[in-house]
Design a protein around this motif. Structure first.
Motif, PDB file in Angstrom:
ATOM      1  N   UNK A 115      55.437 111.215 -40.615  1.00  0.00           N
ATOM      2  CA  UNK A 115      53.972 111.225 -41.358  1.00  0.00           C
ATOM      3  C   UNK A 115      53.128 109.992 -41.220  1.00  0.00           C
ATOM      4  N   UNK A 116      53.964 108.811 -41.109  1.00  0.00           N
ATOM      5  CA  UNK A 116      53.175 107.461 -41.180  1.00  0.00           C
ATOM      6  C   UNK A 116      52.593 107.081 -39.983  1.00  0.00           C
ATOM      7  N   UNK A 117      53.429 107.901 -38.965  1.00  0.00           N
ATOM      8  CA  UNK A 117      52.992 107.550 -37.459  1.00  0.00           C
ATOM      9  C   UNK A 117      52.195 108.555 -37.021  1.00  0.00           C
ATOM     10  N   UNK A 118      51.789 109.570 -37.697  1.00  0.00           N
ATOM     11  CA  UNK A 118      51.246 110.808 -37.153  1.00  0.00           C
ATOM     12  C   UNK A 118      49.765 110.488 -36.762  1.00  0.00           C
ATOM     13  N   UNK A 119      49.234 111.596 -36.080  1.00  0.00           N
ATOM     14  CA  UNK A 119      47.857 111.435 -35.705  1.00  0.00           C
ATOM     15  C   UNK A 119      46.934 112.171 -36.557  1.00  0.00           C
ATOM     16  N   UNK A 120      45.478 111.917 -36.591  1.00  0.00           N
ATOM     17  CA  UNK A 120      44.517 112.620 -37.378  1.00  0.00           C
ATOM     18  C   UNK A 120      43.269 112.720 -36.561  1.00  0.00           C
ATOM     19  N   UNK A 121      43.074 114.063 -36.548  1.00  0.00           N
ATOM     20  CA  UNK A 121      41.804 114.633 -35.727  1.00  0.00           C
ATOM     21  C   UNK A 121      41.900 114.118 -34.366  1.00  0.00           C
ATOM     22  N   UNK A 122      43.001 114.279 -33.702  1.00  0.00           N
ATOM     23  CA  UNK A 122      43.131 113.677 -32.134  1.00  0.00           C
ATOM     24  C   UNK A 122      43.162 112.153 -32.216  1.00  0.00           C
ATOM     25  N   UNK A 123      43.228 111.554 -33.272  1.00  0.00           N
ATOM     26  CA  UNK A 123      43.341 109.927 -33.060  1.00  0.00           C
ATOM     27  C   UNK A 123      44.823 109.556 -33.211  1.00  0.00           C
ATOM     28  N   UNK A 124      45.589 108.992 -32.342  1.00  0.00           N
ATOM     29  CA  UNK A 124      47.174 108.792 -32.080  1.00  0.00           C
ATOM     30  C   UNK A 124      47.236 107.579 -33.221  1.00  0.00           C
ATOM     31  N   UNK A 125      48.606 107.484 -33.872  1.00  0.00           N
ATOM     32  CA  UNK A 125      48.737 106.608 -34.797  1.00  0.00           C
ATOM     33  C   UNK A 125      47.509 106.253 -35.831  1.00  0.00           C
TER      34      UNK A 125
END
Length: 82
Positions: A20-30
């Motif tokens: 979860x901590x190293x996940x991407x968000x809206x296509x933004x890696x880490x």
């Protein structure tokens, strides 16, 4: 910055694992490392502050790089355990 805050909300609502901590968000890696670096970088451009732009670049190389390395190590450990 709003995306970064939303990423934190999503993290705290999750099980709070390393994945979860190293996940991407809206296509933004880490995203936890990338989004604040983008903010500093863009503030340097917007404010026409060369030292802030350079600091954002240096921060990005180190901060995003180490998070990508940790994520890679985490993925390797998970693959070998299975």
């Amino acid at each position: 910055m709003v995306m970064y805050e939303i990423w934190w909300i999503r993290y705290f609502r999750s099980r709070r694992t390393l994945a979860d901590f190293y996940s991407s968000f809206l296509g933004v890696p880490v995203a936890g490392a990338t989004l604040p670096v983008i903010v500093v970088f863009l503030l340097g451009i917007y404010g026409k502050v060369v030292w802030m732009f350079l600091a954002g670049t240096i921060l990005g190389i180190g901060h995003i790089g180490i998070h990508l390395q940790h994520r890679k190590e985490m993925l390797c450990v998970n693959v070998t355990r299975q």
